[in-house]
Write an enzyme that holds these catalytic residues in place. Structure first.
Site, PDB file in Angstrom:
ATOM      1  NE  ARG A  59      -4.266   5.943   2.553  1.00 11.05           N
ATOM      2  CZ  ARG A  59      -3.269   6.421   1.825  1.00 11.05           C
ATOM      3  NH1 ARG A  59      -2.027   6.179   2.174  1.00 11.05           N
ATOM      4  NH2 ARG A  59      -3.489   7.140   0.754  1.00 11.05           N
ATOM      5  CG  LEU A  60       0.663   8.333   8.993  1.00 14.76           C
ATOM      6  CD1 LEU A  60       1.667   8.226  10.145  1.00 14.76           C
ATOM      7  CD2 LEU A  60       0.589   9.764   8.498  1.00 14.76           C
ATOM      8  CG  ASP A  61       1.179   7.893   1.680  1.00 11.51           C
ATOM      9  OD1 ASP A  61       0.063   7.354   1.661  1.00 11.51           O
ATOM     10  OD2 ASP A  61       1.428   8.955   1.104  1.00 11.51           O
ATOM     11  NE  ARG A  62       6.898  -0.390   2.065  1.00 13.28           N
ATOM     12  CZ  ARG A  62       7.673  -0.596   1.015  1.00 13.28           C
ATOM     13  NH1 ARG A  62       7.316  -0.181  -0.175  1.00 13.28           N
ATOM     14  NH2 ARG A  62       8.798  -1.235   1.146  1.00 13.28           N
ATOM     15  CB  SER A  67       4.329   9.029   5.854  1.00 14.41           C
ATOM     16  OG  SER A  67       4.207   9.663   4.607  1.00 14.41           O
TER      17      SER A  67
END
Length: 140
Positions: free
Chosen positions: A43-46, A48
């Site tokens: 995942r990537l943070d929101r 990012s």
């Protein structure tokens, strides 16, 4: 044969297909990807953006995202100020976060990368200098 999707996740989008627990709707992968049976491997943070791999192969997804496989993942990060040698050395040793210690990372200073146009633009603050680092981690 496994299906792989390479997706350039925009800023402000959650790395999941549904958004639960917030009163206002937020953008998710379902706003961009209409392919049943694929799930993000990691995942990537929101807040990012960048490459997100999606697959329908559960074993491959686990290999990419599970910390036990120690698969390296490289990020370009804009940071406030100019990290000194001590700050970079701390990342190379591993740092302690709220949920425990991290594995040692590979890190180096880099010049501003050539990136796609972004809305909103990458942060620029006249009174606070920033710089870029390349960070490779082997966490999940």
């Amino acid at each position: 044969m496994a299906r792989l999707i390479l997706f350039n996740k925009p800023w402000g989008v959650l790395s999941q297909f549904t958004d639960r627990g917030t009163p206002e709707a937020r953008a998710t992968l379902s706003d961009y990807i209409d392919i049943p049976g694929v799930y993000p491997a990691g995942r990537l943070d929101r807040d990012s953006e960048g490459l997100l791999i999606l697959t329908d192969d559960g074993a491959l997804q686990a290999r990419i995202s599970s910390p036990k496989h120690k698969m390296p993942k490289t990020y370009l990060a804009q940071v406030e100020g100019e990290p000194d040698d001590a700050a970079l050395a701390a990342l190379r040793r591993g740092v302690t976060l709220n949920d425990g210690p991290t594995r040692p990372a590979t890190v180096r200073r880099i010049g501003p990368p050539k990136l796609w146009d972004r809305d909103p633009p990458v942060r620029y603050r006249k009174s606070v200098p920033d710089s870029w680092i390349e960070l490779t981690i082997t966490e999940g």
